[in-house]
Motif scaffolding. Sequence first.
Motif, PDB file in Angstrom:
ATOM      1  N   LEU A   7       0.859  -1.270  -0.032  1.00 43.87           N
ATOM      2  CA  LEU A   7      -0.057   0.023   0.160  1.00 43.87           C
ATOM      3  C   LEU A   7       0.893   1.376   0.018  1.00 43.87           C
ATOM      4  N   ILE A   8       0.656   1.992  -0.819  1.00 40.21           N
ATOM      5  CA  ILE A   8       1.287   3.412  -0.867  1.00 40.21           C
ATOM      6  C   ILE A   8       0.400   4.598  -0.559  1.00 40.21           C
ATOM      7  N   SER A   9       0.843   5.425   0.250  1.00 40.18           N
ATOM      8  CA  SER A   9      -0.085   6.713   0.370  1.00 40.18           C
ATOM      9  C   SER A   9       0.661   7.775  -0.428  1.00 40.18           C
ATOM     10  N   GLY A  10      -0.082   8.220  -1.471  1.00 40.50           N
ATOM     11  CA  GLY A  10       0.386   9.333  -2.246  1.00 40.50           C
ATOM     12  C   GLY A  10       0.647   8.873  -3.702  1.00 40.50           C
ATOM     13  N   PHE A  11       0.219   9.526  -4.632  1.00 42.23           N
ATOM     14  CA  PHE A  11       0.197   9.331  -6.036  1.00 42.23           C
ATOM     15  C   PHE A  11       1.034  10.314  -6.868  1.00 42.23           C
ATOM     16  N   GLY A  12       2.269  10.597  -6.437  1.00 43.35           N
ATOM     17  CA  GLY A  12       2.999  11.605  -7.061  1.00 43.35           C
ATOM     18  C   GLY A  12       4.446  11.047  -7.583  1.00 43.35           C
ATOM     19  N   ILE A  13       5.350  11.829  -7.835  1.00 41.09           N
ATOM     20  CA  ILE A  13       6.626  11.363  -8.528  1.00 41.09           C
ATOM     21  C   ILE A  13       7.188  10.237  -7.458  1.00 41.09           C
ATOM     22  N   ALA A  14       7.090  10.339  -6.192  1.00 41.32           N
ATOM     23  CA  ALA A  14       7.966   9.574  -5.403  1.00 41.32           C
ATOM     24  C   ALA A  14       7.302   8.222  -5.642  1.00 41.32           C
ATOM     25  N   TYR A 154      -1.418  -5.402   4.898  1.00 42.59           N
ATOM     26  CA  TYR A 154      -0.445  -5.332   3.781  1.00 42.59           C
ATOM     27  C   TYR A 154       0.745  -5.780   4.464  1.00 42.59           C
ATOM     28  N   ASP A 155       1.584  -6.121   3.295  1.00 44.25           N
ATOM     29  CA  ASP A 155       2.953  -6.718   3.497  1.00 44.25           C
ATOM     30  C   ASP A 155       3.829  -5.453   4.005  1.00 44.25           C
ATOM     31  N   LEU A 156       3.704  -4.196   3.231  1.00 42.39           N
ATOM     32  CA  LEU A 156       4.385  -2.983   3.423  1.00 42.39           C
ATOM     33  C   LEU A 156       3.473  -1.736   3.018  1.00 42.39           C
ATOM     34  N   LEU A 157       3.835  -0.930   3.975  1.00 45.09           N
ATOM     35  CA  LEU A 157       3.131   0.613   3.772  1.00 45.09           C
ATOM     36  C   LEU A 157       4.132   1.572   3.568  1.00 45.09           C
ATOM     37  N   VAL A 158       3.908   2.226   2.156  1.00 46.28           N
ATOM     38  CA  VAL A 158       4.897   3.322   1.876  1.00 46.28           C
ATOM     39  C   VAL A 158       4.404   4.769   2.158  1.00 46.28           C
ATOM     40  N   ALA A 159       4.827   5.542   2.993  1.00 50.51           N
ATOM     41  CA  ALA A 159       4.442   6.863   2.883  1.00 50.51           C
ATOM     42  C   ALA A 159       4.903   7.631   2.163  1.00 50.51           C
ATOM     43  N   ALA A 160       4.268   8.107   1.091  1.00 50.82           N
ATOM     44  CA  ALA A 160       4.828   8.978  -0.059  1.00 50.82           C
ATOM     45  C   ALA A 160       3.966  10.337  -0.059  1.00 50.82           C
ATOM     46  N   ASP A 161       3.457  10.697   1.223  1.00 52.29           N
ATOM     47  CA  ASP A 161       2.562  11.509   1.405  1.00 52.29           C
ATOM     48  C   ASP A 161       3.040  12.954   1.699  1.00 52.29           C
ATOM     49  N   GLY A 162       4.283  13.248   1.432  1.00 46.46           N
ATOM     50  CA  GLY A 162       4.637  14.828   1.408  1.00 46.46           C
ATOM     51  C   GLY A 162       5.344  15.067   2.658  1.00 46.46           C
ATOM     52  N   TYR A 163       5.836  16.337   2.577  1.00 47.69           N
ATOM     53  CA  TYR A 163       6.750  16.605   3.867  1.00 47.69           C
ATOM     54  C   TYR A 163       6.056  16.803   5.052  1.00 47.69           C
ATOM     55  N   ARG A 164       4.718  16.989   4.970  1.00 43.89           N
ATOM     56  CA  ARG A 164       3.790  16.861   6.252  1.00 43.89           C
ATOM     57  C   ARG A 164       3.008  15.728   6.579  1.00 43.89           C
ATOM     58  N   GLY A 306      10.460   9.589  -0.307  1.00 44.26           N
ATOM     59  CA  GLY A 306      10.620  11.196  -0.718  1.00 44.26           C
ATOM     60  C   GLY A 306      10.487  12.232   0.572  1.00 44.26           C
ATOM     61  N   ASP A 307       9.686  13.459   0.078  1.00 44.91           N
ATOM     62  CA  ASP A 307       9.659  14.429   1.162  1.00 44.91           C
ATOM     63  C   ASP A 307       9.137  13.959   2.391  1.00 44.91           C
ATOM     64  N   ALA A 308       8.408  12.872   2.396  1.00 41.60           N
ATOM     65  CA  ALA A 308       7.806  12.188   3.911  1.00 41.60           C
ATOM     66  C   ALA A 308       9.009  12.058   4.758  1.00 41.60           C
ATOM     67  N   GLY A 309      10.316  11.740   4.368  1.00 39.93           N
ATOM     68  CA  GLY A 309      11.481  11.420   5.004  1.00 39.93           C
ATOM     69  C   GLY A 309      12.638  12.317   4.904  1.00 39.93           C
ATOM     70  N   TYR A 310      12.809  12.894   3.734  1.00 39.08           N
ATOM     71  CA  TYR A 310      13.828  13.818   3.517  1.00 39.08           C
ATOM     72  C   TYR A 310      13.598  14.917   2.418  1.00 39.08           C
ATOM     73  N   ALA A 311      12.751  15.675   2.638  1.00 45.49           N
ATOM     74  CA  ALA A 311      12.402  16.942   1.724  1.00 45.49           C
ATOM     75  C   ALA A 311      13.651  17.733   2.008  1.00 45.49           C
ATOM     76  N   LEU A 319      15.834  13.317  -4.927  1.00 43.43           N
ATOM     77  CA  LEU A 319      15.812  12.146  -3.795  1.00 43.43           C
ATOM     78  C   LEU A 319      14.591  11.631  -4.139  1.00 43.43           C
ATOM     79  N   ALA A 320      13.380  11.802  -4.458  1.00 48.35           N
ATOM     80  CA  ALA A 320      12.034  10.981  -4.487  1.00 48.35           C
ATOM     81  C   ALA A 320      12.326   9.883  -5.391  1.00 48.35           C
ATOM     82  N   ILE A 321      12.986  10.378  -6.650  1.00 49.59           N
ATOM     83  CA  ILE A 321      13.321   9.433  -7.771  1.00 49.59           C
ATOM     84  C   ILE A 321      14.387   8.285  -7.180  1.00 49.59           C
ATOM     85  N   ILE A 322      15.438   8.935  -6.739  1.00 50.27           N
ATOM     86  CA  ILE A 322      16.404   7.761  -6.039  1.00 50.27           C
ATOM     87  C   ILE A 322      15.903   7.087  -4.815  1.00 50.27           C
ATOM     88  N   GLY A 323      15.069   7.644  -4.167  1.00 45.70           N
ATOM     89  CA  GLY A 323      14.571   6.669  -3.020  1.00 45.70           C
ATOM     90  C   GLY A 323      13.397   5.727  -3.590  1.00 45.70           C
TER      91      GLY A 323
END
Length: 418
Positions: A7-14, A154-164, A306-311, A319-323
């Motif tokens: 499950l991914i939270s946030g549908f952006g570049i990251a 879910y097996d994994l939760l990915v927070a791609a929900d931005g810097y906040r 991405g920004d959720a961890g290291y904006a 950094l979002a692409i690399i992550g």
Amino acid sequence: MSNLNILISGFGIAGGAFVLCMLRAYPDAKITIVERDPTLRLTGASVDIRSSAVDIIKWLGLEPTIREQTTNEQGLHFVDANGKGVATIGATGNSDSQSFTSEYEIFRGALAKIFIDPIIDRVTTVFDESIHHFEQREDKVRVTFAKSKAVKEYDLLVAADGYRSKIRGTMLNTQPEEHIRDLGAHVAYFTIKKDLLQGARLAKWYNATNGRVIFLRPDPDPAGRTRGNLIMVTTNRELKTRTRLDNALRQGNETYMALMEELFRDAGWLAPEVLQGMRESDDFYSSPFGLVRSPKLHSDRVVLLGDAGYATFGIGTSLAIIGGYVLAGELLRHSGHVEAALKGYGDIMQPHVNTLPSGENMMQWFNPQTWWGISIRNAILAVATGLKLDKLATMAASALGFTEKKVAMPDYPWPAVE
């Protein structure tokens, strides 16, 4: 484990970058993306691609498409109140050593679409929904959704929900704002429906007193448009102004636009035209510059991306692409064993982001508050660019091997692309 349920939270570049890499590693992975907006948000200001992210877009085969959709910006031109040029810093033409204007300058929505288009039919997307709560189980993450109240594992939760990121706050048992550093800059972004740059491919930067910046960037749309940015730079002495800006952000676009009209009405240069363009725009949004340095990037089966961890100011998109690449690569390298993969991801990304410049005080140094300070800054820029010191420094750094800092990561065993 090739059938991971993610499950991914946030549908952006990251999120898009991670999914594109993940499906290359595990084509049968079951991926759900939950997005709080009712549709994909394919708008936004210009972003760029640097460092290891350049290698990744080439590896993904996306570089030609990205180059076709760049803004064609050729550099940055500083101007005074009369529109007279002060200094110009051009693009370098070298993706390993880039200037302010990247070799891959592209609008956020266009880049997001490039990542999303190849995967949209291979994932389950839930719009107008978010995660209310999650709890870690021994080998699963149990998630409760905010609107539907559905509970799923879910097996994994990915927070791609931005810097906040609310997920970061829950994971660390803190408020989301606790790990955000205010960089003292607030930006309003919007598209002006006329070409205020008159066909020029150079972006223009104008400073007025009290930290006011008008920044115009070219838009290749044949109809003739300009990307407008109104930036307010505050120091720790201007806490009253900073508080007004923060309050306006919370109250919404109308309040923020009214504040911009108040603060910029006597700014000079093209301020009247820019403010009119702001009012007539269809895509206005505003945001502060913030730095995120989460003390950890994962906990059990939850990970920050991405920004959720290291904006990071200036290189957040890269950094979002690399992550996304590293996270998918670690899941591949560890054969889908989530805990081991997340540890590997953290061991690679955390040290890298901790060595990057924070960007703190950079906007304040570069954008003086007084006419005297602006004049000195302009004189320094004029001398440096007039003597081509900026180009000489870039050439020397490249010749000596000082290129953009890249991420040290393993050679992942990616399957061959059919």
